[in-house]
Design a protein around this motif. Structure first.
Motif, PDB file in Angstrom:
ATOM      1  N   LEU A 297      13.529  16.736   8.432  1.00 46.28           N
ATOM      2  CA  LEU A 297      13.296  17.708   7.244  1.00 46.28           C
ATOM      3  C   LEU A 297      12.394  18.562   7.754  1.00 46.28           C
ATOM      4  CD1 LEU A 297      13.511  18.118   4.035  1.00 46.28           C
ATOM      5  CD2 LEU A 297      11.604  16.616   3.867  1.00 46.28           C
ATOM      6  N   LEU A 298      11.429  18.377   8.426  1.00 46.92           N
ATOM      7  CA  LEU A 298      10.429  19.407   8.878  1.00 46.92           C
ATOM      8  C   LEU A 298      10.769  20.096   9.848  1.00 46.92           C
ATOM      9  CD1 LEU A 298       7.100  17.204   9.330  1.00 46.92           C
ATOM     10  CD2 LEU A 298       7.635  18.592   7.630  1.00 46.92           C
ATOM     11  N   GLU A 299      11.694  19.760  10.796  1.00 51.22           N
ATOM     12  CA  GLU A 299      12.335  20.479  11.861  1.00 51.22           C
ATOM     13  C   GLU A 299      13.261  21.489  11.160  1.00 51.22           C
ATOM     14  OE1 GLU A 299      13.805  17.873  14.878  1.00 51.22           O
ATOM     15  OE2 GLU A 299      11.724  17.551  15.577  1.00 51.22           O
ATOM     16  N   SER A 300      13.714  21.301   9.967  1.00 53.05           N
ATOM     17  CA  SER A 300      14.878  22.052   9.397  1.00 53.05           C
ATOM     18  C   SER A 300      14.257  23.513   8.971  1.00 53.05           C
ATOM     19  CB  SER A 300      15.580  21.153   8.180  1.00 53.05           C
ATOM     20  OG  SER A 300      14.486  21.130   7.179  1.00 53.05           O
TER      21      SER A 300
ATOM     22  N   ASN B 264       9.511  21.733  16.618  1.00 52.60           N
ATOM     23  CA  ASN B 264       9.576  20.321  16.937  1.00 52.60           C
ATOM     24  C   ASN B 264       8.428  19.770  15.873  1.00 52.60           C
ATOM     25  OD1 ASN B 264      10.155  18.010  18.588  1.00 52.60           O
ATOM     26  ND2 ASN B 264       8.151  18.052  18.754  1.00 52.60           N
ATOM     27  N   ALA B 265       8.827  18.367  15.471  1.00 57.52           N
ATOM     28  CA  ALA B 265       7.903  17.712  14.654  1.00 57.52           C
ATOM     29  C   ALA B 265       7.939  16.235  15.105  1.00 57.52           C
ATOM     30  CB  ALA B 265       8.154  17.928  12.971  1.00 57.52           C
ATOM     31  N   GLU B 266       6.637  15.652  14.917  1.00 61.67           N
ATOM     32  CA  GLU B 266       6.571  14.167  15.243  1.00 61.67           C
ATOM     33  C   GLU B 266       5.737  13.476  14.044  1.00 61.67           C
ATOM     34  OE1 GLU B 266       4.897  13.458  19.150  1.00 61.67           O
ATOM     35  OE2 GLU B 266       6.432  14.765  19.976  1.00 61.67           O
TER      36      GLU B 266
ATOM     37  N   ARG C 145       0.761  -1.204  -0.084  1.00 62.21           N
ATOM     38  CA  ARG C 145       0.018   0.047   0.000  1.00 62.21           C
ATOM     39  C   ARG C 145       0.835   1.309   0.124  1.00 62.21           C
ATOM     40  NH1 ARG C 145      -4.046   0.124   4.887  1.00 62.21           N
ATOM     41  NH2 ARG C 145      -5.085  -1.296   3.577  1.00 62.21           N
ATOM     42  N   VAL C 146       0.499   2.098  -0.631  1.00 67.77           N
ATOM     43  CA  VAL C 146       1.016   3.577  -0.904  1.00 67.77           C
ATOM     44  C   VAL C 146       0.489   4.564   0.136  1.00 67.77           C
ATOM     45  CG1 VAL C 146       2.168   3.325  -2.994  1.00 67.77           C
ATOM     46  CG2 VAL C 146       0.077   4.257  -2.774  1.00 67.77           C
ATOM     47  N   LEU C 147       1.186   5.371   0.525  1.00 67.31           N
ATOM     48  CA  LEU C 147       0.585   6.442   1.391  1.00 67.31           C
ATOM     49  C   LEU C 147      -0.249   7.248   0.647  1.00 67.31           C
ATOM     50  CD1 LEU C 147       3.852   7.597   3.399  1.00 67.31           C
ATOM     51  CD2 LEU C 147       1.946   5.954   3.970  1.00 67.31           C
ATOM     52  N   SER C 148      -1.657   7.430   1.151  1.00 65.01           N
ATOM     53  CA  SER C 148      -2.769   8.228   0.285  1.00 65.01           C
ATOM     54  C   SER C 148      -2.628   9.759   0.544  1.00 65.01           C
ATOM     55  CB  SER C 148      -3.972   7.482   0.542  1.00 65.01           C
ATOM     56  OG  SER C 148      -4.378   7.872   2.222  1.00 65.01           O
ATOM     57  N   GLU C 149      -2.251  10.257   1.723  1.00 59.13           N
ATOM     58  CA  GLU C 149      -2.233  11.543   1.879  1.00 59.13           C
ATOM     59  C   GLU C 149      -1.351  11.869   3.235  1.00 59.13           C
ATOM     60  OE1 GLU C 149      -6.236  12.752   4.231  1.00 59.13           O
ATOM     61  OE2 GLU C 149      -6.587  11.363   2.914  1.00 59.13           O
ATOM     62  N   VAL C 150      -1.259  13.143   3.685  1.00 58.95           N
ATOM     63  CA  VAL C 150      -0.682  13.592   4.644  1.00 58.95           C
ATOM     64  C   VAL C 150      -1.607  14.445   5.634  1.00 58.95           C
ATOM     65  CG1 VAL C 150       1.477  14.843   5.592  1.00 58.95           C
ATOM     66  CG2 VAL C 150       1.726  13.826   3.464  1.00 58.95           C
ATOM     67  N   ASN C 151      -1.743  14.040   6.786  1.00 56.53           N
ATOM     68  CA  ASN C 151      -2.680  14.543   7.791  1.00 56.53           C
ATOM     69  C   ASN C 151      -1.755  15.508   8.564  1.00 56.53           C
ATOM     70  OD1 ASN C 151      -4.950  13.715   6.746  1.00 56.53           O
ATOM     71  ND2 ASN C 151      -4.907  12.079   8.188  1.00 56.53           N
ATOM     72  N   LEU C 152      -1.631  16.810   8.484  1.00 58.65           N
ATOM     73  CA  LEU C 152      -0.955  18.033   9.333  1.00 58.65           C
ATOM     74  C   LEU C 152      -1.700  18.354  10.438  1.00 58.65           C
ATOM     75  CD1 LEU C 152       0.989  19.894   6.443  1.00 58.65           C
ATOM     76  CD2 LEU C 152       1.679  17.902   7.941  1.00 58.65           C
ATOM     77  N   HIS C 153      -0.954  18.589  11.695  1.00 56.80           N
ATOM     78  CA  HIS C 153      -1.670  19.019  12.908  1.00 56.80           C
ATOM     79  C   HIS C 153      -0.815  20.153  13.516  1.00 56.80           C
ATOM     80  CE1 HIS C 153      -3.754  19.756  16.473  1.00 56.80           C
ATOM     81  NE2 HIS C 153      -2.816  19.499  17.451  1.00 56.80           N
ATOM     82  N   PHE C 154      -1.105  21.243  13.713  1.00 61.50           N
ATOM     83  CA  PHE C 154      -0.315  22.344  14.290  1.00 61.50           C
ATOM     84  C   PHE C 154      -0.665  22.320  15.668  1.00 61.50           C
ATOM     85  CE2 PHE C 154      -0.036  23.651   9.809  1.00 61.50           C
ATOM     86  CZ  PHE C 154       1.137  23.625   9.492  1.00 61.50           C
ATOM     87  N   THR C 155       0.230  22.074  16.603  1.00 59.09           N
ATOM     88  CA  THR C 155      -0.161  22.230  18.010  1.00 59.09           C
ATOM     89  C   THR C 155      -0.480  23.599  18.596  1.00 59.09           C
ATOM     90  OG1 THR C 155       2.308  22.330  18.774  1.00 59.09           O
ATOM     91  CG2 THR C 155       1.299  20.183  18.615  1.00 59.09           C
TER      92      THR C 155
ATOM     93  N   MET D 251      -0.016   9.411   6.303  1.00 60.73           N
ATOM     94  CA  MET D 251       1.003   9.794   7.133  1.00 60.73           C
ATOM     95  C   MET D 251       0.607  10.991   7.834  1.00 60.73           C
ATOM     96  SD  MET D 251       5.065  10.966   6.207  1.00 60.73           S
ATOM     97  CE  MET D 251       4.489  12.777   5.401  1.00 60.73           C
ATOM     98  N   GLY D 252       0.735  11.059   9.120  1.00 58.08           N
ATOM     99  CA  GLY D 252       0.397  12.141  10.041  1.00 58.08           C
ATOM    100  C   GLY D 252       1.804  12.899  10.560  1.00 58.08           C
ATOM    101  N   ALA D 253       1.430  14.242  10.695  1.00 61.26           N
ATOM    102  CA  ALA D 253       2.658  15.017  11.398  1.00 61.26           C
ATOM    103  C   ALA D 253       2.223  16.035  12.119  1.00 61.26           C
ATOM    104  CB  ALA D 253       3.469  15.710  10.209  1.00 61.26           C
ATOM    105  N   SER D 254       2.540  16.042  13.605  1.00 61.38           N
ATOM    106  CA  SER D 254       2.096  16.906  14.549  1.00 61.38           C
ATOM    107  C   SER D 254       3.515  17.881  14.556  1.00 61.38           C
ATOM    108  CB  SER D 254       1.959  16.164  16.063  1.00 61.38           C
ATOM    109  OG  SER D 254       1.717  17.174  16.785  1.00 61.38           O
ATOM    110  N   ILE D 255       3.092  19.199  14.343  1.00 57.95           N
ATOM    111  CA  ILE D 255       4.137  20.457  14.118  1.00 57.95           C
ATOM    112  C   ILE D 255       3.972  21.344  15.294  1.00 57.95           C
ATOM    113  CG2 ILE D 255       5.212  22.165  12.743  1.00 57.95           C
ATOM    114  CD1 ILE D 255       4.141  20.147  10.242  1.00 57.95           C
TER     115      ILE D 255
END
Length: 238
Positions: A80-83, A89-91, A31-41, A100-104
């Motif tokens: 890459l995100l933290e650059s 900070n990024a998780e 399976r390939v990743l379908s999308e990126v879910n971003l969340h800004f804390t 893929m999810g990213a908490s920024i």
């Protein structure tokens, strides 16, 4: 010879379970990743946008629609995100449904420092570039050079954590002798803070003076309030 159908059924059931498990595992890896879910804390002020984050990923060949889950290096994506200049900070994580999810956590500015190229001082005491997406409502600082940010940071951090000071302090100037003056919203006097030391005591004294002068309706009577003398607040009238 009597055939034990219960054993046969059991073996068939086990075989079916193994087949389904192997099929699901193979399908999951393919399976390939379908999308990126971003969340800004801290999303109340966006110093970067989802579009900017996605652009950063694409430029570095992190394309969710073309990368299999087994080939994605989460640590690399986090680094890459933290650059990015606006990210503290990024998780990064994967969900079971192929996303893929990213908490920024964005960097938080404490002050805007006026220089030939203006910049923010962030809550870690580091230089932070201005954002094209949002302008922070923080005190304006003049007279401070880059090598003096470490000196300034404790003062700005204290102001940022205090509701009264955050509401009233709009400007700060560092004089050539290393002493600071504060400027307040809608008040016509400067507060001579002096060197960055005894911060809590000085502001405690100032708050007591402010409440007394406000009660007596005398805030407009002064042109300078000096906090450098221990437990005293020395005022100069107009």
């Amino acid at each position: 010879m009597k055939i034990n159908w219960n054993y046969i059924k059991t073996f068939l059931l086990i075989g079916v379970v193994f087949f389904l498990f192997a099929f699901a595992e193979k399908r999951n890896h393919a399976r390939v990743l379908s999308e990126v879910n971003l969340h800004f804390t801290n999303s109340e002020n966006l110093y970067l946008t989802e579009e900017a984050v996605n652009k950063l990923l694409i430029q570095n060949e992190v394309r969710p629609r073309s990368i299999g889950k087994e080939t994605l290096d989460l640590s690399r994506v986090e680094a890459l995100l933290e650059s990015h200049d606006m990210v503290e900070n990024a998780e990064v994580f994967l969900t079971v449904d192929g996303k893929m999810g990213a908490s920024i956590t964005q960097r938080q500015p404490l002050a805007r420092v006026m220089a030939s190229a203006p910049f923010y001082l962030d809550r870690q005491g580091l230089m932070m570039p201005l954002s094209q997406y949002h302008s922070a409502r923080v005190p304006l600082v003049t007279g401070v050079k880059e090598e003096q940010l470490k000196e300034l940071h404790p003062l700005m951090a204290f102001i940022n954590e205090d509701e009264f000071l955050t509401r009233h302090v709009t400007g700060i100037n560092r004089q050539p002798n290393g002493k600071y003056e504060l400027y307040l919203r809608q008040l016509d006097f400067a507060v001579v803070f002096g060197e960055v030391k005894d911060i809590e005591l000085k502001f405690k004294n100032f708050k007591a003076f402010y409440q007394k002068a406000l009660k007596d309706k005398k805030l407009d009577a002064y042109k300078k309030v000096d906090l450098q003398f221990g437990n005293q607040v020395v005022c100069t009238k107009k």
